[in-house]
Motif scaffolding. Structure first.
Motif, short mmCIF file in Angstrom:
data_model
loop_
_atom_site.label_atom_id
_atom_site.label_comp_id
_atom_site.label_asym_id
_atom_site.label_seq_id
_atom_site.Cartn_x
_atom_site.Cartn_y
_atom_site.Cartn_z
N UNK A 212 1.79 -14.36 -4.09
CA UNK A 212 2.47 -13.88 -2.88
C UNK A 212 1.51 -13.27 -1.86
N UNK A 213 0.56 -12.49 -2.38
CA UNK A 213 -0.33 -11.82 -1.45
C UNK A 213 -1.20 -12.84 -0.68
N UNK A 214 -1.75 -13.85 -1.37
CA UNK A 214 -2.61 -14.80 -0.65
C UNK A 214 -1.81 -15.62 0.37
N UNK A 215 -0.57 -16.00 -0.01
CA UNK A 215 0.23 -16.80 0.94
C UNK A 215 0.67 -15.95 2.13
N UNK A 216 1.03 -14.70 1.86
CA UNK A 216 1.45 -13.83 2.97
C UNK A 216 0.26 -13.58 3.91
N UNK A 217 -0.94 -13.46 3.33
CA UNK A 217 -2.11 -13.26 4.21
C UNK A 217 -2.37 -14.51 5.05
N UNK A 253 2.72 -2.59 -2.16
CA UNK A 253 1.25 -2.69 -2.13
C UNK A 253 0.80 -4.02 -1.55
N UNK A 254 1.56 -5.09 -1.76
CA UNK A 254 1.21 -6.37 -1.09
C UNK A 254 1.27 -6.17 0.43
N UNK A 255 2.34 -5.56 0.91
CA UNK A 255 2.50 -5.40 2.37
C UNK A 255 1.39 -4.51 2.94
N UNK A 256 1.06 -3.45 2.21
CA UNK A 256 0.00 -2.55 2.72
C UNK A 256 -1.36 -3.23 2.73
N UNK A 257 -1.54 -4.20 1.84
CA UNK A 257 -2.84 -4.88 1.76
C UNK A 257 -3.03 -5.98 2.80
N UNK A 258 -1.97 -6.30 3.54
CA UNK A 258 -2.10 -7.41 4.50
C UNK A 258 -2.82 -6.98 5.76
N UNK A 259 -3.57 -7.92 6.30
CA UNK A 259 -4.27 -7.65 7.56
C UNK A 259 -3.67 -8.55 8.64
N UNK A 260 -2.85 -7.96 9.50
CA UNK A 260 -2.27 -8.72 10.62
C UNK A 260 -3.21 -8.53 11.80
N UNK A 261 -4.02 -9.51 12.06
CA UNK A 261 -4.96 -9.34 13.19
C UNK A 261 -4.25 -9.56 14.51
#
Ligand code: PEP
Ligand code: MN
Length: 358
Positions: A212-217, A253-261
């Motif tokens: 999930x984390x890699x796809x969300x990123x 923690x997944x949401x906090x780890x995302x980087x929305x540039x």
């Protein structure tokens, strides 16, 4: 956020989260409360009518869960969303709005593939003001996805109330993901309907919480407008999609780890460097086109002399020699063999086509 502005406020990514299915009142409320406490979720989701592949699978609790969602909504202050697949679902979800149950609906991938079902949903939405999200169909067919949106528009659902969800596509032979994303296809939808927000559902794409984390990123890198992620208070005990659900804490923690540039920045140094590099890229693209044009014209001349000497167009040994030479040059330039092969194949096909012309 008021229900009407759920989709129109695109100043920051929208986060929709909740269990795949509402199973019990306790599971629904505890999940929704934990999600609200993270402060990172904008809309709660739960499936109550589940279109399942096998008739024996858990197929949702139905209308009873609308009451649980109404409770979740009043306890958390967050809007709630459910999936609809028939006109009857729309009627019960939307009419229950007077009791504050459903603020948003979505059309699932198994329903988007069916023009009859989409048409009946579109008609049931006439005269309502509930926003609707349209998931991509199961198969990678942009026309079906676009057709579903057109049916809603034709029924009078305004563009400000429609959104898109890219949840990946099923392909013959499963790869890394349960439903592989087709980012270019989703971009095509975005080009066709630029005003509609595009949301990514990494849960149904990945099929496993570890992806999930890699796809969300990836979605964040591609400037998606939001995410829909499944979360269950106790994922391993979920009655549907247990492998892909995250606990509310893991979701946070997944949401906090995302980087929305950001799409743009106004730092003058950044603006200057970007303009300079873009100018260089534009120049290189022009040169590339010029070279391709020259190459094709020479190819045509070769075609003409081959014709007048009655020599076959395709000469495998010559092509194998070109490929081998360029592949070794490409490696020195840091270009991958896959990338070079794609370009060479396109050039070769075009050259053959030109030599075949009289
Ligand atoms: C869901 O969101 O729970 C669901 C059934 O998704 P999809 O339609 O993408 O399979
Ligand atoms: Mn699910």
């Amino acid at each position: 956020m008021s229900p009407k502005s759920i989709l129109s406020d695109r100043s920051r990514p929208l986060v929709i989260a909740g269990p795949c299915s509402a199973e019990t009142r306790e599971q629904t409320l505890s999940t929704c409360l934990a999600l609200a406490e993270t402060g990172l979720v904008d809309v709660l989701r739960a499936g109550i009518w589940k279109p399942r592949t096998s008739p024996g699978s858990f197929s949702g609790v139905g209308e009873e869960a609308l009451g649980w969602l109404a409770e979740a909504r009043s306890l958390t202050g967050l809007p709630v969303a459910v999936e609809v697949a028939t006109a009857r679902h729309v009627e019960s979800a939307v009419s229950s709005r007077s009791r504050g149950a459903v603020d948003l609906i979505w059309i699932g991938a198994r329903t988007t593939v069916s023009p009859f079902a989409v048409q009946e949903i579109a008609e049931a939405l006439r005269g309502t003001d509930v926003p609707v999200l349209v998931k991509n169909p199961l198969n990678p067919d942009v026309e079906l996805w676009a057709g579903a949106v057109e049916r809603l528009l034709a029924a009078g659902v305004t563009p400000g109330r429609i959104g898109l969800i890219h949840r990946g596509f099923s392909y013959l032979g499963r790869g890394r993901y349960r439903n592989a994303p087709a980012w270019p296809l989703a971009f095509e939808m975005r080009d066709r309907f630029p005003v509609l927000p595009m949301i990514c559902d990494p849960s149904h794409m990945g099929g496993d919480r570890k992806y999930i984390s890699e796809l969300a990123q990836s979605a964040a890198d591609l400037r998606y407008d939001g995410l829909m992620i499944e979360s269950h208070i106790c994922p391993d005990r979920a009655l549907s999609d247990p492998a892909q659900q995250l606990s509310p804490a893991d979701l946070a923690s997944v949401l906090r780890g995302l980087n929305w540039r950001a799409e743009a920045a106004d730092d003058p140094e950044f603006v200057r460097s970007l303009a300079m590099f873009r100018e260089e890229i534009d120049q290189i693209d022009t040169e590339l086109l010029g070279l391709l044009g020259r190459r094709m014209r020479i190819s045509e001349q070769i075609g003409a002399i081959k014709r007048s000497n009655n020599v076959a167009i395709l000469q495998n040994s010559r092509w194998a020699e070109i490929r081998a030479r360029l592949l070794s040059q490409a490696a020195q330039l840091g270009l991958s063999p896959e990338f070079l092969s794609q370009i060479l194949n396109a050039i070769h096909l075009e050259s053959i086509a030109r030599q075949q012309r009289d």
